[in-house]
Design a protein around this motif. Structure first.
Motif, mmCIF file in Angstrom:
data_model
loop_
_atom_site.group_PDB
_atom_site.id
_atom_site.type_symbol
_atom_site.label_atom_id
_atom_site.label_comp_id
_atom_site.label_asym_id
_atom_site.label_seq_id
_atom_site.Cartn_x
_atom_site.Cartn_y
_atom_site.Cartn_z
ATOM 1 N N ALA B 116 66.106 11.691 -8.261
ATOM 2 C CA ALA B 116 67.264 11.869 -7.368
ATOM 3 C C ALA B 116 67.469 13.355 -7.059
ATOM 4 O O ALA B 116 67.770 13.722 -5.921
ATOM 5 N N ASN B 117 67.277 14.210 -8.082
ATOM 6 C CA ASN B 117 67.403 15.660 -7.886
ATOM 7 C C ASN B 117 66.356 16.166 -6.894
ATOM 8 O O ASN B 117 66.656 16.987 -6.038
ATOM 9 N N LEU B 118 65.128 15.637 -7.049
ATOM 10 C CA LEU B 118 64.038 16.015 -6.134
ATOM 11 C C LEU B 118 64.407 15.663 -4.698
ATOM 12 O O LEU B 118 64.208 16.460 -3.786
ATOM 13 N N SER B 119 64.957 14.443 -4.520
ATOM 14 C CA SER B 119 65.348 14.004 -3.176
ATOM 15 C C SER B 119 66.444 14.902 -2.626
ATOM 16 O O SER B 119 66.432 15.248 -1.442
ATOM 17 N N VAL B 166 69.810 11.147 3.685
ATOM 18 C CA VAL B 166 68.988 11.319 2.479
ATOM 19 C C VAL B 166 69.814 11.994 1.388
ATOM 20 O O VAL B 166 69.798 11.589 0.218
ATOM 21 N N TRP B 167 70.596 13.020 1.796
ATOM 22 C CA TRP B 167 71.394 13.764 0.815
ATOM 23 C C TRP B 167 72.432 12.850 0.166
ATOM 24 O O TRP B 167 72.567 12.823 -1.055
ATOM 25 N N ILE B 168 73.151 12.062 0.998
ATOM 26 C CA ILE B 168 74.194 11.158 0.463
ATOM 27 C C ILE B 168 73.562 10.110 -0.461
ATOM 28 O O ILE B 168 74.049 9.838 -1.558
ATOM 29 N N ARG B 173 72.672 8.175 -5.976
ATOM 30 C CA ARG B 173 71.725 7.721 -7.010
ATOM 31 C C ARG B 173 71.841 8.584 -8.264
ATOM 32 O O ARG B 173 71.850 8.073 -9.378
ATOM 33 N N LYS B 174 71.954 9.894 -8.070
ATOM 34 C CA LYS B 174 72.081 10.810 -9.209
ATOM 35 C C LYS B 174 73.337 10.471 -10.016
ATOM 36 O O LYS B 174 73.291 10.405 -11.253
ATOM 37 N N ARG B 176 74.919 7.594 -10.077
ATOM 38 C CA ARG B 176 74.755 6.274 -10.712
ATOM 39 C C ARG B 176 73.936 6.371 -11.988
ATOM 40 O O ARG B 176 74.299 5.834 -13.027
ATOM 41 N N PHE B 177 72.796 7.080 -11.923
ATOM 42 C CA PHE B 177 71.925 7.183 -13.101
ATOM 43 C C PHE B 177 72.583 7.984 -14.219
ATOM 44 O O PHE B 177 72.391 7.670 -15.397
ATOM 45 N N SER B 178 73.363 9.008 -13.844
ATOM 46 C CA SER B 178 74.065 9.792 -14.869
ATOM 47 C C SER B 178 75.057 8.882 -15.592
ATOM 48 O O SER B 178 75.198 8.960 -16.816
ATOM 49 N N LYS B 179 75.722 7.999 -14.827
ATOM 50 C CA LYS B 179 76.685 7.080 -15.437
ATOM 51 C C LYS B 179 75.955 6.074 -16.342
ATOM 52 O O LYS B 179 76.460 5.719 -17.415
ATOM 53 N N GLU B 180 74.776 5.632 -15.888
ATOM 54 C CA GLU B 180 73.975 4.696 -16.706
ATOM 55 C C GLU B 180 73.625 5.319 -18.050
ATOM 56 O O GLU B 180 73.713 4.676 -19.080
#
Lengths: 162, 193
Positions: B116-119, B166-168, B173-174, B176-180
């Motif tokens: 997500a950071n790469l994107s 793409v940024w949004i 995603r970033k 969401r995954f951090s929350k996961e």
């Protein structure tokens, strides 16, 4: 679905239902989790080599899938407040007081188990499914003595709170 | 272990549980398999179609643009391999011990945050590449000023629509995954004191 796999899944259906109940309080999410667990076990059965008992293998795959599921559904609430599908209510006319008490005890036990750390949850529920210390340790990836310590502590907590 | 005498085990075994619908599971498996095949086909098409297009249009493209396009394709192939490597743990099931499974799951979520950071960072990288690309076209006078301006305007319009999306998407995603990851760590420690 091959008949053998289908038979194995049917034999372990109640066990898989209990694994789902260990991780999800919400009826809708529990149903979804149960489907995911069943699918994961079905896929994993092809790779079963007989290194452990089938029950241990099924429980290991089911718990792993459940952990992935609850982490993935982090955004959704864990309680029954979010529920699009109504959970079936017990039939009060045919339920005796004793059965109601038992259901309340079970709900209390499940609530306590769901608040436990994952490893403790897994150890205590596997023990209640009849697995030995050695089998539990193998599935969890810990030593037998550690499994014993975790289990005794968890059982004590459960007995005190139910 | 004598679970039959144990009141906790008896209570545990007496709980009423739902059972999975095996035909629904079978249907879901077919859907998953179809989805996986579609992803493979999509990856293949996304590499093959631009290559075919470039092959047939090679004579009409100037050497600088061709070099840039080839660089972009090479970079895309490297990125596809890198992202696939980062996703290596995301299997449909795991028969590893739970200890190992949790470690893999944590690693996978951390990798998803990396993707997500790469994107997210790809948005400004694309802008820098575009500026460098058009500046070089201008410097070497590959196109007439009017034609170059048309190309810049078209690229700006496309980027103005695509890049914010793409940024949004990457930002969500970033998050969401951090929350996961936080949720998983909470689960590992439990909420009981």
């Amino acid at each position: 679905m091959s008949t053998d796999f289908s038979q194995v899944l049917q034999e372990h259906a109640a066990l898989l239902g209990r694994v789902a109940a260990t991780y999800e309080a919400n009826f809708h999410l529990r149903q979804e989790l149960l489907q995911e667990i069943t699918l994961a076990v079905w896929q994993a059965l092809e790779k079963f080599k007989g290194d452990s008992s089938l029950k241990t293998y099924v429980l290991r795959v089911a718990h792993n899938k459940a952990i992935t599921h609850v982490a993935y559904h982090a955004r959704q609430p864990r309680n029954d407040s979010y529920c699009e599908v109504e959970a079936p209510k017990p039939n009060l006319q045919t339920t005796t007081d004793e059965q109601l008490d038992q259901q309340q005890q079970i709900q209390g036990m499940l609530k306590e188990i769901r608040n436990m750390p994952i490893q403790t949850r897994q150890v205590v529920t596997m023990s209640m499914e009849g697995l030995s210390y050695h089998e539990i340790a193998d599935a969890c990836g810990i030593s037998s003595s550690n499994a014993g310590v975790i289990l005794n502590r968890a059982r004590k907590v459960l007995m005190e709170r139910i | 272990m004598s679970e039959h005498q144990d009141p906790l085990s008896q209570l545990w075994q007496n709980q009423k549980v739902e059972q999975a619908d095996l035909s629904a599971v079978s249907k879901k498996w077919r859907k998953v398999r179809l989805k996986q095949r579609c992803y493979v086909a999509l990856d293949f098409i996304s590499l093959v179609i631009p290559s075919i297009f470039i092959w047939f249009k090679a004579e009409q493209i100037d050497s600088f643009t061709m070099a840039m396009v080839l660089c972009a394709i090479c970079l895309s192939v490297v990125m596809v391999f890198y992202i696939t490597w980062l996703r290596r743990f995301s299997l449909g099931w795991s028969n590893a011990s739970t200890e190992q499974h949790i470690q893999q799951l944590q690693k996978q979520i951390q990798n998803n945050i990396k993707i997500a950071n790469l994107s997210l960072h790809s948005v400004w990288v694309v802008m820098v590449v575009f500026i460098a690309f058009f500046w070089t076209l201008y410097y070497f006078q590959v196109f007439s000023p009017e034609k170059l301006m048309d190309k810049i305007l078209l690229s700006l319009k496309i980027n103005a629509v695509v890049l914010p999306c793409v940024w949004i998407w990457a930002f969500r995603r970033k998050k969401r995954f951090s929350k996961e990851l936080t949720e998983l760590n909470l689960l590992l420690h439990g909420t009981n004191s």
